[in-house]
Write a protein that holds these residues in place. Structure first.
Motif, PDB file in Angstrom:
ATOM      1  N   GLY A  97       0.788  -1.231   0.000  1.00  0.00           N
ATOM      2  CA  GLY A  97       0.000   0.000   0.000  1.00  0.00           C
ATOM      3  C   GLY A  97       0.816   1.275   0.000  1.00  0.00           C
ATOM      4  N   LYS A  98       2.015   1.218   0.573  1.00  0.00           N
ATOM      5  CA  LYS A  98       2.845   2.428   0.646  1.00  0.00           C
ATOM      6  C   LYS A  98       3.366   2.856  -0.726  1.00  0.00           C
ATOM      7  CE  LYS A  98       4.296   1.660   5.420  1.00  0.00           C
ATOM      8  NZ  LYS A  98       5.437   1.421   6.342  1.00  0.00           N
ATOM      9  N   LEU A  99       3.276   1.964  -1.697  1.00  0.00           N
ATOM     10  CA  LEU A  99       3.739   2.297  -3.046  1.00  0.00           C
ATOM     11  C   LEU A  99       2.646   2.958  -3.893  1.00  0.00           C
ATOM     12  CD1 LEU A  99       5.705  -0.991  -3.855  1.00  0.00           C
ATOM     13  CD2 LEU A  99       6.617   1.171  -2.980  1.00  0.00           C
ATOM     14  N   ILE A 100       1.402   2.950  -3.391  1.00  0.00           N
ATOM     15  CA  ILE A 100       0.274   3.483  -4.154  1.00  0.00           C
ATOM     16  C   ILE A 100       0.160   4.984  -3.922  1.00  0.00           C
ATOM     17  CG2 ILE A 100      -2.223   3.324  -4.535  1.00  0.00           C
ATOM     18  CD1 ILE A 100      -0.711   0.776  -5.271  1.00  0.00           C
ATOM     19  N   GLU A 101      -0.014   5.715  -5.000  1.00  0.00           N
ATOM     20  CA  GLU A 101      -0.232   7.163  -4.921  1.00  0.00           C
ATOM     21  C   GLU A 101      -1.569   7.505  -5.571  1.00  0.00           C
ATOM     22  OE1 GLU A 101       1.334   9.523  -3.433  1.00  0.00           O
ATOM     23  OE2 GLU A 101       3.059   8.357  -2.743  1.00  0.00           O
ATOM     24  N   PRO A 102      -2.447   8.227  -4.842  1.00  0.00           N
ATOM     25  CA  PRO A 102      -2.285   8.656  -3.449  1.00  0.00           C
ATOM     26  C   PRO A 102      -2.453   7.476  -2.490  1.00  0.00           C
ATOM     27  CG  PRO A 102      -4.496   9.183  -4.193  1.00  0.00           C
ATOM     28  CD  PRO A 102      -3.768   8.632  -5.392  1.00  0.00           C
ATOM     29  N   ARG A 103      -1.865   7.591  -1.317  1.00  0.00           N
ATOM     30  CA  ARG A 103      -1.965   6.534  -0.308  1.00  0.00           C
ATOM     31  C   ARG A 103      -3.431   6.326   0.056  1.00  0.00           C
ATOM     32  NH1 ARG A 103      -1.441   2.521   2.363  1.00  0.00           N
ATOM     33  NH2 ARG A 103      -0.063   2.146   4.132  1.00  0.00           N
ATOM     34  N   LEU A 104      -3.858   5.068   0.071  1.00  0.00           N
ATOM     35  CA  LEU A 104      -5.274   4.732   0.227  1.00  0.00           C
ATOM     36  C   LEU A 104      -5.763   4.959   1.663  1.00  0.00           C
ATOM     37  CD1 LEU A 104      -7.640   3.485  -1.414  1.00  0.00           C
ATOM     38  CD2 LEU A 104      -6.876   1.244  -0.598  1.00  0.00           C
ATOM     39  N   THR A 105      -6.894   5.631   1.786  1.00  0.00           N
ATOM     40  CA  THR A 105      -7.613   5.690   3.060  1.00  0.00           C
ATOM     41  C   THR A 105      -8.412   4.395   3.180  1.00  0.00           C
ATOM     42  OG1 THR A 105      -7.765   8.099   3.096  1.00  0.00           O
ATOM     43  CG2 THR A 105      -9.415   6.890   4.355  1.00  0.00           C
ATOM     44  N   TYR A 106      -8.289   3.703   4.308  1.00  0.00           N
ATOM     45  CA  TYR A 106      -8.914   2.387   4.392  1.00  0.00           C
ATOM     46  C   TYR A 106      -9.375   2.067   5.806  1.00  0.00           C
ATOM     47  CZ  TYR A 106      -4.386   0.804   6.266  1.00  0.00           C
ATOM     48  OH  TYR A 106      -3.249   0.655   7.023  1.00  0.00           O
ATOM     49  N   LEU A 107     -10.281   1.107   5.881  1.00  0.00           N
ATOM     50  CA  LEU A 107     -10.731   0.557   7.144  1.00  0.00           C
ATOM     51  C   LEU A 107      -9.831  -0.624   7.474  1.00  0.00           C
ATOM     52  CD1 LEU A 107     -14.434   0.887   6.196  1.00  0.00           C
ATOM     53  CD2 LEU A 107     -13.495   1.889   8.283  1.00  0.00           C
ATOM     54  N   GLU A 108      -9.190  -0.584   8.603  1.00  0.00           N
ATOM     55  CA  GLU A 108      -8.225  -1.605   9.002  1.00  0.00           C
ATOM     56  C   GLU A 108      -8.911  -2.972   9.096  1.00  0.00           C
ATOM     57  OE1 GLU A 108      -5.420  -3.714   9.564  1.00  0.00           O
ATOM     58  OE2 GLU A 108      -4.680  -1.666   9.816  1.00  0.00           O
ATOM     59  N   ASP A 109      -8.367  -3.987   8.412  1.00  0.00           N
ATOM     60  CA  ASP A 109      -8.977  -5.322   8.449  1.00  0.00           C
ATOM     61  C   ASP A 109      -8.555  -6.132   9.674  1.00  0.00           C
ATOM     62  OD1 ASP A 109      -6.394  -6.234   7.875  1.00  0.00           O
ATOM     63  OD2 ASP A 109      -6.812  -6.488   5.738  1.00  0.00           O
ATOM     64  N   MET A 110      -7.657  -5.606  10.490  1.00  0.00           N
ATOM     65  CA  MET A 110      -7.259  -6.196  11.767  1.00  0.00           C
ATOM     66  C   MET A 110      -6.694  -7.610  11.598  1.00  0.00           C
ATOM     67  SD  MET A 110      -8.014  -3.593  13.550  1.00  0.00           S
ATOM     68  CE  MET A 110      -7.632  -4.215  15.175  1.00  0.00           C
ATOM     69  N   HIS A 111      -5.964  -7.822  10.490  1.00  0.00           N
ATOM     70  CA  HIS A 111      -5.486  -9.177  10.195  1.00  0.00           C
ATOM     71  C   HIS A 111      -4.502  -9.702  11.241  1.00  0.00           C
ATOM     72  CE1 HIS A 111      -2.546  -6.522   8.167  1.00  0.00           C
ATOM     73  NE2 HIS A 111      -1.677  -7.421   8.579  1.00  0.00           N
ATOM     74  N   ASP A 112      -3.685  -8.829  11.824  1.00  0.00           N
ATOM     75  CA  ASP A 112      -2.713  -9.288  12.825  1.00  0.00           C
ATOM     76  C   ASP A 112      -3.413  -9.856  14.051  1.00  0.00           C
ATOM     77  OD1 ASP A 112      -0.383  -8.774  11.430  1.00  0.00           O
ATOM     78  OD2 ASP A 112      -0.217  -6.715  12.153  1.00  0.00           O
ATOM     79  N   LEU A 113      -4.356  -9.081  14.606  1.00  0.00           N
ATOM     80  CA  LEU A 113      -5.090  -9.534  15.792  1.00  0.00           C
ATOM     81  C   LEU A 113      -5.955 -10.741  15.457  1.00  0.00           C
ATOM     82  CD1 LEU A 113      -6.038  -9.304  18.691  1.00  0.00           C
ATOM     83  CD2 LEU A 113      -7.650  -7.523  17.965  1.00  0.00           C
ATOM     84  N   LEU A 114      -6.633 -10.684  14.315  1.00  0.00           N
ATOM     85  CA  LEU A 114      -7.495 -11.797  13.918  1.00  0.00           C
ATOM     86  C   LEU A 114      -6.677 -13.077  13.741  1.00  0.00           C
ATOM     87  CD1 LEU A 114     -10.347 -12.673  13.180  1.00  0.00           C
ATOM     88  CD2 LEU A 114      -9.916 -11.932  10.836  1.00  0.00           C
ATOM     89  N   GLY A 115      -5.535 -12.967  13.083  1.00  0.00           N
ATOM     90  CA  GLY A 115      -4.676 -14.125  12.903  1.00  0.00           C
ATOM     91  C   GLY A 115      -4.217 -14.707  14.232  1.00  0.00           C
TER      92      GLY A 115
END
Length: 336
Positions: free
Chosen positions: A278-296
């Motif tokens: 995502g850091k390579l995308i311009e403009p940087r995307l505004t997003y809702l965190e999918d919480m994959h770390d905690l969910l995993g």
């Protein structure tokens, strides 16, 4: 045929407690042990020998069934599960369903044939009766990312209903008054929750429901692209779009790039989940965190627990967070 569920009802305890008694787990009170043993005798319950032997193996098999593991959200969770359990000598199997119920059922059958100790599933909602039967037979079934419609399963779920409410609230604060929502199949529990989140916002803020449009199709780049083509041909196109996944966001971005539509100057964009890079995308995307770390992490703990006992059929709901980057701005002012 008498099932473990029947024993639990007769004894007045949970299915998990029956499983603990049958597997001689220590942390069960004598009162519950007596009630379960009495129910087993009265009902002449014959435990599934195959399922019980699976629980006692030191070598474990974990079956993961999801819509598409190329989606960053699933990819990250799979890596966490795989890294944890393969290092312990366990086998991790994966099946993609692409949200096709028939393919999903084949995947479930495959996991049963491979004697999976636990089935971790992002369900289409169409094979829950079959999964409930497997659960009654002693196979641990864990839902993730999507809730069950008709049965009780251990479920780990990011709150989509409140997430889209917060996304709409933010867009309204930024003065957007015509918004479109694009997502995957309508029948999925996640999309029902997102729709209900939209309705919550419309009702509580007392706004015109026609100011928010929604499109349900598939979680694919092609669908995101095709809906954008439809939206931007309208006489009054939306000033902001919310999409149900980063894959759909890719379709929106591609359409905008090919048609010289500036984000966020001409169109604001919010996604459920970010791109892997995502850091390579311009403009940087505004997003809702999918919480994959905690969910995993929670799924790893649930899988480990299920090796020793049938997990309780509870729902763990995880709140999301809006990560505000650069793909949202106030709508462009129209010339008088």
């Amino acid at each position: 045929m008498v099932t473990i569920k029947d024993v639990a009802l007769q004894a007045g305890v949970s299915i998990a407690t029956v499983s603990r008694v049958m597997n001689n787990v220590d942390n069960v009170g004598e009162e519950y042990k007596t009630a379960v043993q009495k129910a087993i005798e009265e009902l002449n319950y014959q435990p599934n020998a195959v399922a019980r032997s699976m629980k006692k193996r030191t070598f474990r098999t974990i079956g993961v069934i999801m819509s598409d593991f190329s989606v960053p959200f699933f990819e990250k969770i799979i890596k966490q599960i795989e890294k944890t359990f393969r290092s312990k000598g366990h086998l991790v199997l994966f099946v993609n369903t692409y949200d096709n119920p028939a393919t999903e059922k084949q995947g479930i059958q495959f996991m049963v044939e491979k004697q999976a100790d636990v089935i971790l599933i992002c369900s289409t909602g169409e094979n829950e009766d079959y999964l409930a039967q497997l659960q009654e037979q002693g196979i641990s079934v864990i839902f993730f990312d999507r809730r069950s419609k008709d049965h009780l399963f251990p479920t780990y779920y990011v709150d989509k209903r409140k997430a889209i409410y917060h996304a709409l609230e933010y867009l309204y604060q930024m003065e957007h008054r015509k918004i479109a929502f694009i997502s995957g199949p309508r029948q999925l529990s996640t999309n029902y929750d997102r729709y209900m989140g939209i309705m919550d916002f419309v009702y509580e803020k007392e706004i015109n429901p026609n100011s928010i449009s929604y499109y349900f199709g598939s979680f694919s780049e092609e669908y995101g692209y095709s809906v954008m083509d439809e939206l931007l041909r309208e006489k009054e196109p939306p000033s902001a779009v919310i999409v149900g996944s980063a894959v759909l966001a890719a379709g929106v971005l591609l359409y905008c790039k090919e048609h010289d539509i500036v984000i966020p100057g001409q169109l604001s964009l919010i996604s459920f989940g970010d791109f892997s890079s995502g850091k390579l995308i311009e403009p940087r995307l505004t997003y809702l965190e999918d919480m994959h770390d905690l969910l995993g992490q929670l799924l790893v703990e649930a899988i480990q627990e299920s090796f020793d006992q049938t997990p309780e059929p509870r729902q763990i709901t995880i709140p999301s967070e809006l990560i505000n980057n650069a793909s949202v701005s106030q709508p462009a002012r129209q010339s008088p």
